[in-house]
Design an enzyme around this catalytic site. Sequence first.
Site, short mmCIF file in Angstrom:
data_model
loop_
_atom_site.label_atom_id
_atom_site.label_comp_id
_atom_site.label_asym_id
_atom_site.label_seq_id
_atom_site.Cartn_x
_atom_site.Cartn_y
_atom_site.Cartn_z
N TYR A 1 0.84 -1.21 0.00
CA TYR A 1 0.00 0.00 0.00
C TYR A 1 0.87 1.25 0.00
O TYR A 1 0.61 2.20 -0.73
CB TYR A 1 -0.93 0.00 1.22
CG TYR A 1 -1.98 1.08 1.14
CD1 TYR A 1 -3.26 0.80 0.65
CD2 TYR A 1 -1.72 2.39 1.55
CE1 TYR A 1 -4.23 1.78 0.54
CE2 TYR A 1 -2.68 3.38 1.45
CZ TYR A 1 -3.93 3.08 0.94
OH TYR A 1 -4.88 4.06 0.85
N PHE B 1 -6.90 19.81 -25.22
CA PHE B 1 -7.57 18.51 -25.37
C PHE B 1 -8.93 18.56 -24.67
O PHE B 1 -9.11 19.32 -23.72
CB PHE B 1 -6.68 17.43 -24.74
CG PHE B 1 -7.22 16.03 -24.95
CD1 PHE B 1 -7.26 15.48 -26.22
CD2 PHE B 1 -7.68 15.29 -23.89
CE1 PHE B 1 -7.76 14.20 -26.41
CE2 PHE B 1 -8.18 14.01 -24.08
CZ PHE B 1 -8.22 13.47 -25.35
N ASP B 2 -9.90 17.74 -25.11
CA ASP B 2 -11.26 17.92 -24.59
C ASP B 2 -11.40 17.67 -23.08
O ASP B 2 -12.14 18.41 -22.42
CB ASP B 2 -12.32 17.16 -25.41
CG ASP B 2 -11.97 15.73 -25.69
OD1 ASP B 2 -11.08 15.20 -24.99
OD2 ASP B 2 -12.58 15.12 -26.57
N ASP C 1 0.94 19.37 -21.28
CA ASP C 1 0.03 18.22 -21.40
C ASP C 1 0.79 17.26 -22.31
O ASP C 1 0.88 17.47 -23.51
CB ASP C 1 -1.29 18.69 -22.00
CG ASP C 1 -2.29 17.56 -22.15
OD1 ASP C 1 -1.94 16.41 -21.83
OD2 ASP C 1 -3.44 17.83 -22.58
N ALA D 1 0.90 13.80 -23.16
CA ALA D 1 0.54 12.45 -23.61
C ALA D 1 1.44 11.92 -24.72
O ALA D 1 1.86 10.77 -24.70
CB ALA D 1 -0.92 12.42 -24.05
N LYS E 1 -0.74 6.67 -23.85
CA LYS E 1 -0.27 7.05 -25.18
C LYS E 1 1.22 6.68 -25.29
O LYS E 1 1.53 5.52 -25.49
CB LYS E 1 -0.50 8.55 -25.42
CG LYS E 1 -1.80 9.11 -24.86
CD LYS E 1 -3.02 8.69 -25.63
CE LYS E 1 -4.34 9.15 -25.04
NZ LYS E 1 -4.47 10.49 -24.56
N HIS F 1 -21.48 12.26 -28.39
CA HIS F 1 -20.94 11.35 -29.40
C HIS F 1 -20.76 9.92 -28.90
O HIS F 1 -20.83 8.98 -29.66
CB HIS F 1 -19.62 11.88 -29.96
CG HIS F 1 -18.56 12.12 -28.93
ND1 HIS F 1 -18.63 13.15 -28.02
CD2 HIS F 1 -17.43 11.44 -28.65
CE1 HIS F 1 -17.56 13.10 -27.25
NE2 HIS F 1 -16.82 12.07 -27.59
C1 LIG Z 1 -5.59 11.25 -23.87
C2 LIG Z 1 -5.23 12.63 -23.52
C3 LIG Z 1 -5.60 13.19 -22.30
C4 LIG Z 1 -6.46 12.46 -21.28
O1 LIG Z 1 -5.90 11.29 -20.89
P1 LIG Z 1 -6.75 9.98 -20.46
O2 LIG Z 1 -5.68 9.01 -20.08
O3 LIG Z 1 -7.54 9.56 -21.65
O4 LIG Z 1 -7.60 10.36 -19.32
C5 LIG Z 1 -5.21 14.49 -22.04
N1 LIG Z 1 -4.51 15.20 -22.94
C6 LIG Z 1 -4.13 14.68 -24.13
C7 LIG Z 1 -3.34 15.51 -25.09
C8 LIG Z 1 -4.48 13.39 -24.47
O5 LIG Z 1 -4.15 12.90 -25.66
#
Ligand SMILES: *Cc1c(COP(=O)(O)O)cnc(C)c1O
Length: 459
Positions: A72, A124-125, A215, A217, A258, A450
């Site tokens: 843990y 990103f959304d 950000d 990813a 990613k 969507h």
């Molecule tokens: C996928 C992604 C996120 C969110 O990540 P999740 O692991 O899907 O929650 C944030 N920013 C970017 C640029 C992404 O491609």
Amino acid sequence: MELPFAESYKIKMVEPLRKSTREEREEWIKAARYNLFNLKSEQVFIDLLTDSGTGAMSDRQWSQMMLGDESYAGASSYYKLKEAIRKITGFEYFLPTHQGRAAENVLFSALVKEGDLVPGNAHFDTTKGHIEFRKATAIDCTIDEAYDTTLEHPFKGNVDLNKLEKVFKENPAEKIPFIVLTITCNTAGGQPVSMQNIKDVHALAKKYGIKVLFDSARFAENAYFIKIREEGYRDKSIKEIVREMFQYADMMTMSSKKDAIVNMGGFIGMRDEELFRKASTFNIMFEGFITYGGMSGRDMNALAQGLDEGTEFDYLETRIKQVAYLGQRLRDFDIPVQVPFGGHAIFVNARKFLPHVPKEEFQAQTLAVELYLESGVRGVEIGTLLADRDPVTRENRFPELELLRLTIPRRVYTNNHMEYIAVALKNVYERREKITNGLKIVSEAPIMRHFTVELEKMD
Ligand SMILES: *Cc1c(COP(=O)(O)O)cnc(C)c1O
């Protein structure tokens, strides 16, 4: 003769794919209400819905799974991951989270408040969602070139410094908790940000006393494009470029699904101890104790290994050349695609592909359905369905670009699969004049429609 390019790995374990007939697919897509999210994965031959969490782990990653420490608190897996993050990104402090949006939730809980402004390059959304959920505003400062799909520009993810400075000048620094730089820029089509732009954004932010958040990813794919396209980086390794990039960030959020090639996971990287302490409280509330934060020990081990592999040139070259291979095959067939090709996906311009389908009848979704019927390939709509309705007028929003995204999972498919996809789309392209009817909505959710929307064919 010059030797042709070949993949930098071989296959040790395979997963069978099921082929289907056109008749079966007609039935399945109708039952799925013409929403490809509703299909069962066995009903899909090649799945290009997303590159998120769909990659194939290596033998080394699987062997790390067996060494996971599930304690843990203070697990060795936590320290292994901490060391990998420090080595690759340079961040001394980190918090594990279950995925990227969880990292946003934890960090933004510590930093973003009502009325704040968060500039960035096409957020990103989920990032935008976490900003707007806190009644703050995301301001897009991407260069205008990003929105012309036919324009060749090496770094379409770049920030327009004039747009950014305007935000900094016209608002007090207390209202701007950070600028978020998305590398590569997913929303603009997996387009990279140049090292020069990263430096300039950082310098401008420091001038106004603003923090910089990456950000991250697809940070490794961004580093690959810097190496290939930017003056002065050809002889640097990906890991050197990555370290240089992160020097210009105060903190990072990561979706490990990613570029770290794991099926689930995320983290936050920070330099500031005080911020780390503040964020830790939210991590404990939302994710778990600070030494596991929503991840099991074995997953942290696989992630540590994935960060190392994901920043190797040979792997990245294989990946990005495969995406470009598909893009080039589509171009050979004169199919309208976004250029230059992005790092993780090829974007087909559905407005140009299906000009006889009215935009009110969801051109990109219609194209996604046609491609599925033709071949069993599942792409994803990045268009009017995704853009959703205006929150005030409740009218459909028609975005600048109506796209079908073909997202390539990492280390999963071969170039024969790419060939299959290209020919399938060519067949649809050849009968495009006959496709005149789109889709209409039967039912939809009030937000993020969507995922669950139900449609039927226009007659
Ligand atoms: C996928 C992604 C996120 C969110 O990540 P999740 O692991 O899907 O929650 C944030 N920013 C970017 C640029 C992404 O491609």
